[in-house]
Design an enzyme around this catalytic site. Structure first.
Site, PDB file in Angstrom:
ATOM      1  N   GLU A   1     -15.923  20.430 -46.234  1.00 21.37           N
ATOM      2  CA  GLU A   1     -14.660  20.918 -46.784  1.00 21.37           C
ATOM      3  C   GLU A   1     -13.497  20.182 -46.117  1.00 21.37           C
ATOM      4  OE1 GLU A   1     -13.929  23.258 -49.277  1.00 21.37           O
ATOM      5  OE2 GLU A   1     -12.036  22.251 -48.863  1.00 21.37           O
TER       6      GLU A   1
ATOM      7  N   ARG B   1      -6.604  21.803 -46.355  1.00 25.92           N
ATOM      8  CA  ARG B   1      -5.571  21.953 -45.324  1.00 25.92           C
ATOM      9  C   ARG B   1      -5.047  23.375 -45.407  1.00 25.92           C
ATOM     10  NH1 ARG B   1      -1.627  18.059 -48.140  1.00 25.92           N
ATOM     11  NH2 ARG B   1      -2.663  19.180 -49.818  1.00 25.92           N
TER      12      ARG B   1
ATOM     13  N   PHE C   1       1.421  11.490 -41.119  1.00 23.41           N
ATOM     14  CA  PHE C   1       0.684  11.749 -39.871  1.00 23.41           C
ATOM     15  C   PHE C   1       1.173  10.869 -38.726  1.00 23.41           C
ATOM     16  CE2 PHE C   1      -2.967  14.778 -39.681  1.00 23.41           C
ATOM     17  CZ  PHE C   1      -2.554  15.521 -40.759  1.00 23.41           C
TER      18      PHE C   1
ATOM     19  N   CYS D   1      -9.423  23.355 -36.225  1.00 19.88           N
ATOM     20  CA  CYS D   1     -10.291  22.234 -36.646  1.00 19.88           C
ATOM     21  C   CYS D   1     -10.186  20.995 -35.752  1.00 19.88           C
ATOM     22  CB  CYS D   1     -10.012  21.867 -38.084  1.00 19.88           C
ATOM     23  SG  CYS D   1     -10.505  23.160 -39.242  1.00 19.88           S
TER      24      CYS D   1
HETATM   25  P1  NAD Z   1     -12.913  31.549 -39.620  1.00 22.58           P
HETATM   26  O1  NAD Z   1     -13.170  31.947 -38.224  1.00 22.58           O
HETATM   27  O2  NAD Z   1     -11.603  31.855 -40.258  1.00 22.58           O
HETATM   28  O3  NAD Z   1     -14.028  32.183 -40.562  1.00 22.58           O
HETATM   29  C1  NAD Z   1     -15.383  32.232 -40.250  1.00 22.58           C
HETATM   30  C2  NAD Z   1     -15.939  33.527 -40.852  1.00 22.58           C
HETATM   31  O4  NAD Z   1     -17.357  33.532 -40.721  1.00 22.58           O
HETATM   32  C3  NAD Z   1     -15.445  34.780 -40.137  1.00 22.58           C
HETATM   33  O5  NAD Z   1     -14.822  35.652 -41.076  1.00 22.58           O
HETATM   34  C4  NAD Z   1     -16.715  35.399 -39.537  1.00 22.58           C
HETATM   35  O6  NAD Z   1     -16.686  36.797 -39.508  1.00 22.58           O
HETATM   36  C5  NAD Z   1     -17.762  34.880 -40.514  1.00 22.58           C
HETATM   37  N1  NAD Z   1     -19.124  34.918 -39.990  1.00 22.58           N
HETATM   38  C6  NAD Z   1     -19.576  34.602 -38.749  1.00 22.58           C
HETATM   39  N2  NAD Z   1     -20.910  34.769 -38.678  1.00 22.58           N
HETATM   40  C7  NAD Z   1     -21.315  35.177 -39.900  1.00 22.58           C
HETATM   41  C8  NAD Z   1     -22.602  35.492 -40.468  1.00 22.58           C
HETATM   42  N3  NAD Z   1     -23.714  35.404 -39.740  1.00 22.58           N
HETATM   43  N4  NAD Z   1     -22.637  35.886 -41.750  1.00 22.58           N
HETATM   44  C9  NAD Z   1     -21.527  35.993 -42.489  1.00 22.58           C
HETATM   45  N5  NAD Z   1     -20.282  35.695 -42.021  1.00 22.58           N
HETATM   46  C10 NAD Z   1     -20.188  35.286 -40.740  1.00 22.58           C
HETATM   47  O7  NAD Z   1     -13.193  29.987 -39.687  1.00 22.58           O
HETATM   48  P2  NAD Z   1     -12.686  28.925 -40.783  1.00 22.58           P
HETATM   49  O8  NAD Z   1     -11.394  28.356 -40.378  1.00 22.58           O
HETATM   50  O9  NAD Z   1     -12.838  29.530 -42.143  1.00 22.58           O
HETATM   51  O10 NAD Z   1     -13.763  27.781 -40.571  1.00 22.58           O
HETATM   52  C11 NAD Z   1     -15.085  27.903 -41.055  1.00 22.58           C
HETATM   53  C12 NAD Z   1     -15.739  26.527 -41.013  1.00 22.58           C
HETATM   54  O11 NAD Z   1     -15.056  25.659 -41.900  1.00 22.58           O
HETATM   55  C13 NAD Z   1     -15.687  25.834 -39.664  1.00 22.58           C
HETATM   56  O12 NAD Z   1     -16.842  25.077 -39.511  1.00 22.58           O
HETATM   57  C14 NAD Z   1     -14.491  24.921 -39.787  1.00 22.58           C
HETATM   58  O13 NAD Z   1     -14.559  23.828 -38.921  1.00 22.58           O
HETATM   59  C15 NAD Z   1     -14.611  24.506 -41.240  1.00 22.58           C
HETATM   60  N6  NAD Z   1     -13.353  24.086 -41.844  1.00 22.58           N
HETATM   61  C16 NAD Z   1     -12.239  24.835 -41.687  1.00 22.58           C
HETATM   62  C17 NAD Z   1     -11.052  24.429 -42.274  1.00 22.58           C
HETATM   63  C18 NAD Z   1      -9.782  25.181 -42.048  1.00 22.58           C
HETATM   64  O14 NAD Z   1      -8.707  24.615 -42.337  1.00 22.58           O
HETATM   65  N7  NAD Z   1      -9.797  26.384 -41.547  1.00 22.58           N
HETATM   66  C19 NAD Z   1     -11.021  23.240 -43.040  1.00 22.58           C
HETATM   67  C20 NAD Z   1     -12.200  22.528 -43.226  1.00 22.58           C
HETATM   68  C21 NAD Z   1     -13.363  22.955 -42.609  1.00 22.58           C
END
Ligand code: NAD
Length: 434
Positions: free
Chosen positions: A146, A149, A249, A260
């Site tokens: 993913e 942003r 950037f 991230c």
């Molecule tokens: P986040 O902490 O906001 O969300 C993660 C969610 O996963 C939480 O709600 C948590 O309760 C849930 N979770 C944990 N264990 C679980 C399980 N066993 N079953 C079901 N749910 C579970 O994190 P995020 O920012 O959404 O990031 C998630 C992933 O996406 C990461 O790997 C991050 O690097 C990637 N990512 C994030 C973004 C961003 O901008 N936030 C962009 C690209 C990629």
């Protein structure tokens, strides 16, 4: 198509709502009961422009629901994994506990022909390991990183720049299923890159490593500008006119943060070391170090502007989120600067249009004020650390001057018009600017 989205945080909640908005039947699953309760009411548990509307529409249409019960994933054709991959508490590698737990919990509900699509950012090699675990169910694993942003997550999810799908050798069939999922983007001709697992995993961390490097590059130039009297903003404009370089950037300031970039470059460096190729991306350690030094520099500017000490001085910090259009305070440079100033004995008042609640939960020792003007009142110095429009465009130097005790402003994001602030009688300090 019936879809499940496991993990409903910044990535997953938006993904679930966006997929429902393009016609799919989606169940979002998370272990966090309060998050699921809020999402089920159509309320976004975090600030993301456009998400509340998508949630309301999706729930009203009957195509979007949320649950804590993994059994409800059964019957979905594609299961997206979007759980967190934070930095390990005792190291710099990624913590895969949540990804492993989510996949293990999903396995009993998988059927022959299902697709498990990993979206979390993971160390290269993870997909191959997970594929072995999923294989006995007859489901197939793909890696679909993913690139959204925060602040633009809805648009980026529905209409991404590109889609990447990592598959096994025989993966064309599964790639077609993902094409069907993302039908509006595919129809529009958005690049859809089908590759192997390792490339898909690396594309994501390479993209973040490049962006982090670009920011730290210009911040390194800011460090040189600071000892030579040069202006890094003019320098960035000038080199940015070269299309090979580009201006985006290249904003010098207090650097990057968030959930991230910092953890992803550290995890990448750690993984490269495990692979015996630590030296290939050893520069990422330097990128990280430059980035962290900018926070020190911002604090030093406030200290020196106040005559060498901030002890018992009123310092107003404008911003807490790691960037504008988000309430995310994970590894926020803005909040870090505030905490450091507090540690030096300053009376710190923080304001932010969206992130106060999150910041207060993390750092209850600081003073939070919702209203910007109220926060400015009586300040001996002001520092801008998140470039919200509320500070960048909508704050007049004359009006701000009427509220503060001392006209000292540190522009931690080089986002203010220095001449206008100086003309209004302020001592203006930028990052890498004379
Ligand atoms: P986040 O902490 O906001 O969300 C993660 C969610 O996963 C939480 O709600 C948590 O309760 C849930 N979770 C944990 N264990 C679980 C399980 N066993 N079953 C079901 N749910 C579970 O994190 P995020 O920012 O959404 O990031 C998630 C992933 O996406 C990461 O790997 C991050 O690097 C990637 N990512 C994030 C973004 C961003 O901008 N936030 C962009 C690209 C990629």
């Amino acid at each position: 198509m019936r879809l499940s989205v496991i993990g409903c945080g910044y990535l997953g909640a938006v993904h679930a709502a966006a997929m429902a908005s393009i016609g799919h039947d989606v169940v979002g699953i998370d272990v966090d009961e309060s998050k699921i309760a809020s999402l089920s009411r159509g309320e976004a548990p975090f600030f993301e422009p456009g998400l509340p509307e998508l949630l309301t529409e999706g729930i009203a249409s009957g195509r979007l629901r949320f649950t804590t019960d993994m059994a409800e994933a059964q019957g979905a054709k594609v299961h997206f994994i979007g759980v967190g991959t934070p930095q390990q508490k005792d190291g710099s590698a990624a913590d895969l506990t949540y990804v492993n737990a989510a996949v293990d919990a999903l396995i009993p509900y998988l059927s022959e022909g299902d697709v498990v699509a990993g979206k979390s950012t993971v160390p290269v090699g993870t997909a191959a390991t997970l594929a072995e675990r999923v294989a006995p169910t007859g489901a197939t694993l793909v890696w679909n990183p993913e690139f959204l942003r925060e602040g633009f997550a809805v648009k980026d999810t529905i209409d991404p720049d590109r889609m990447v799908v990592g598959v096994r050798e025989d993966g064309e069939r599964v790639a077609d299923i993902l094409r069907e999922v993302y039908h509006p983007s595919v129809a529009k001709g958005t690049p859809f890159i089908v590759t192997d697992y390792a490339t898909a995993e690396l594309v994501k961390v390479a993209a973040n490593a490049f962006l982090a490097t670009k920011i730290s590059f210009i911040n390194a130039m800011a460090e040189i500008a600071e000892v030579t009297g040069a202006d890094v903003t003019t320098l960035a404009d000038a080199i940015g006119h070269d299309a090979r370089i580009g201006r985006r950037f290249l904003g010098a300031g207090i650097g990057f943060g968030g959930g991230c970039l910092p953890k992803d470059i550290r995890a990448f460096a750690a993984r490269a070391e495990e692979l015996g190729r630590g030296e290939s991306i050893a520069f990422l350690r330097e990128v990280d170090a430059i980035n962290m030094r900018r926070r020190d520099r911002a604090v030093d500017l406030v200290v020196s502007a106040l005559g060498g000490s901030v002890f018992k001085k009123n310092v107003t910090v404008l911003g807490a989120a790691f960037k504008p259009h988000s309430d995310d305070i994970r590894d926020s440079p803005a909040l870090d600067v505030a905490v450091r100033l507090h540690g030096l004995g300053a009376w710190v008042t923080i304001t932010d249009p969206e992130a106060i609640e999150n910041a207060r939960e993390r750092h209850p020792q600081l003073n939070y004020v919702a209203d910007r003007d109220e926060a400015l009142r009586g300040a001996d110095a002001v520092i801008v650390v998140t470039e919200w429009d509320e500070y960048r465009r909508q704050m007049s130097p004359e009006h701000a001057a009427s509220l503060v005790s001392g006209r000292v402003i540190v522009d931690g994001r080089n986002c203010l018009d220095a001449a206008a602030w100086r003309a209004a009688g302020w001592e203006y300090y930028g990052m890498g600017r004379p």
